[in-house]
Design a protein around this motif. Structure first.
Motif, short mmCIF file in Angstrom:
data_model
loop_
_atom_site.label_atom_id
_atom_site.label_comp_id
_atom_site.label_asym_id
_atom_site.label_seq_id
_atom_site.Cartn_x
_atom_site.Cartn_y
_atom_site.Cartn_z
N ASN A 238 -22.54 -11.54 66.94
CA ASN A 238 -23.19 -10.89 65.80
C ASN A 238 -24.70 -11.08 65.79
O ASN A 238 -25.36 -10.79 64.78
CB ASN A 238 -22.57 -11.39 64.49
CG ASN A 238 -21.16 -10.90 64.32
OD1 ASN A 238 -20.95 -9.77 63.91
ND2 ASN A 238 -20.19 -11.73 64.69
N ASN A 239 -25.25 -11.58 66.88
CA ASN A 239 -26.71 -11.76 67.04
C ASN A 239 -27.32 -12.58 65.91
O ASN A 239 -28.44 -12.28 65.47
CB ASN A 239 -27.41 -10.41 67.15
CG ASN A 239 -26.96 -9.63 68.36
OD1 ASN A 239 -26.77 -10.21 69.43
ND2 ASN A 239 -26.76 -8.34 68.20
N LEU A 240 -26.61 -13.59 65.43
CA LEU A 240 -27.13 -14.42 64.35
C LEU A 240 -28.13 -15.46 64.85
O LEU A 240 -28.70 -16.20 64.06
CB LEU A 240 -25.98 -15.09 63.61
CG LEU A 240 -25.05 -14.12 62.88
CD1 LEU A 240 -23.85 -14.85 62.29
CD2 LEU A 240 -25.80 -13.37 61.79
N ASP A 241 -28.35 -15.50 66.16
CA ASP A 241 -29.32 -16.42 66.73
C ASP A 241 -30.69 -15.76 66.92
O ASP A 241 -31.62 -16.38 67.43
CB ASP A 241 -28.81 -17.00 68.05
CG ASP A 241 -28.43 -15.93 69.05
OD1 ASP A 241 -28.30 -14.75 68.66
OD2 ASP A 241 -28.24 -16.28 70.24
N LEU A 242 -30.83 -14.51 66.47
CA LEU A 242 -32.10 -13.81 66.58
C LEU A 242 -33.14 -14.41 65.64
O LEU A 242 -32.80 -14.95 64.59
CB LEU A 242 -31.94 -12.32 66.26
CG LEU A 242 -31.09 -11.50 67.21
CD1 LEU A 242 -30.97 -10.07 66.69
CD2 LEU A 242 -31.69 -11.51 68.60
N LYS A 243 -34.41 -14.26 65.99
CA LYS A 243 -35.51 -14.73 65.14
C LYS A 243 -35.81 -13.66 64.10
O LYS A 243 -36.67 -12.81 64.30
CB LYS A 243 -36.75 -14.99 65.99
CG LYS A 243 -36.64 -16.18 66.90
CD LYS A 243 -37.10 -17.41 66.21
CE LYS A 243 -37.11 -18.56 67.20
NZ LYS A 243 -37.33 -19.81 66.56
N THR A 244 -35.08 -13.66 63.02
CA THR A 244 -35.33 -12.73 61.93
C THR A 244 -35.19 -13.46 60.60
O THR A 244 -34.39 -14.39 60.49
CB THR A 244 -34.38 -11.51 61.98
OG1 THR A 244 -34.66 -10.67 60.85
CG2 THR A 244 -32.93 -11.92 61.95
N ARG A 245 -35.98 -13.03 59.63
CA ARG A 245 -35.87 -13.61 58.30
C ARG A 245 -35.20 -12.66 57.32
O ARG A 245 -35.29 -12.86 56.11
CB ARG A 245 -37.26 -14.00 57.80
CG ARG A 245 -37.82 -15.17 58.55
CD ARG A 245 -38.85 -15.87 57.72
NE ARG A 245 -40.19 -15.70 58.27
CZ ARG A 245 -41.29 -16.06 57.64
NH1 ARG A 245 -41.23 -16.56 56.45
NH2 ARG A 245 -42.45 -15.88 58.20
#
Length: 127
Positions: free
Chosen positions: A12-19
Motif C-alpha cells: 500500500n506504499n505506506l513507506d512513502l515520504k508523504t504527509r
C-alpha cells in the motif's frame, strides 16, 4: 503476523515520504501494531523509512487519538482495523465501556463489539 503487516505496508506504499493525512494516520496505527508485536522502534523506523523518534511520536499520537476516541482518526484507519483487529484478539471490559459511553455512537460501537465477541467473559455474579 509481523510479516503480514510489513507486506501490507509495502503493498500500500505506506513507506512513502508523504504527509498526506491518510498515510500519516495509517502509519501511526501500523507503527503501534508493530511495536505491540515486539519490533524495536528502530526496526519499525526502518520499515517506514523514518527515524525512531518519528515512530515514538507516531505511537504516542496514536494512543492519544484512541484515548480520546477521535472519530476522524478512526475513519482514516478503518481499513486497517478491519484487516488487523481480528488478528490482535483484543478483549475489552464491557462494564468500563458502558460506563464511559458518552453518546449513542459509543453505544452502537458497544453493540457491534458484543456481536463480534470482543469482550472478555465476566463471572455470572456481575451480570
Amino acid at each position: 503476523m509481523k510479516q503480514k503487516i510489513i507486506d501490507y505496508i509495502k503493498e500500500n506504499n505506506l513507506d512513502l515520504k508523504t504527509r498526506n493525512r491518510e498515510y500519516v494516520y495509517r502509519r501511526m496505527f501500523l507503527s503501534n501494531l508493530l511495536h505491540k508485536q515486539g519490533l524495536t522502534l528502530q526496526a519499525i523506523g526502518d520499515i517506514f523509512n523514518r527515524t525512531h523518534a518519528t515512530i515514538i511520536h507516531s505511537i504516542n499520537t496514536h494512543n492519544g487519538f484512541i484515548f480520546s476516541n477521535d472519530v476522524v482518526y478512526k475513519m482514516y484507519i478503518q481499513k486497517e482495523l478491519d484487516i488487523f483487529t481480528p488478528l490482535v484478539e483484543i478483549k475489552r471490559n464491557i462494564f468500563t465501556e458502558v460506563l464511559n459511553a458518552r453518546n449513542t455512537t459509543d453505544l452502537t460501537t458497544i453493540v457491534r463489539r458484543i456481536k463480534n465477541n470482543e469482550y472478555e467473559h465476566q463471572p455470572k455474579d456481575f451480570i
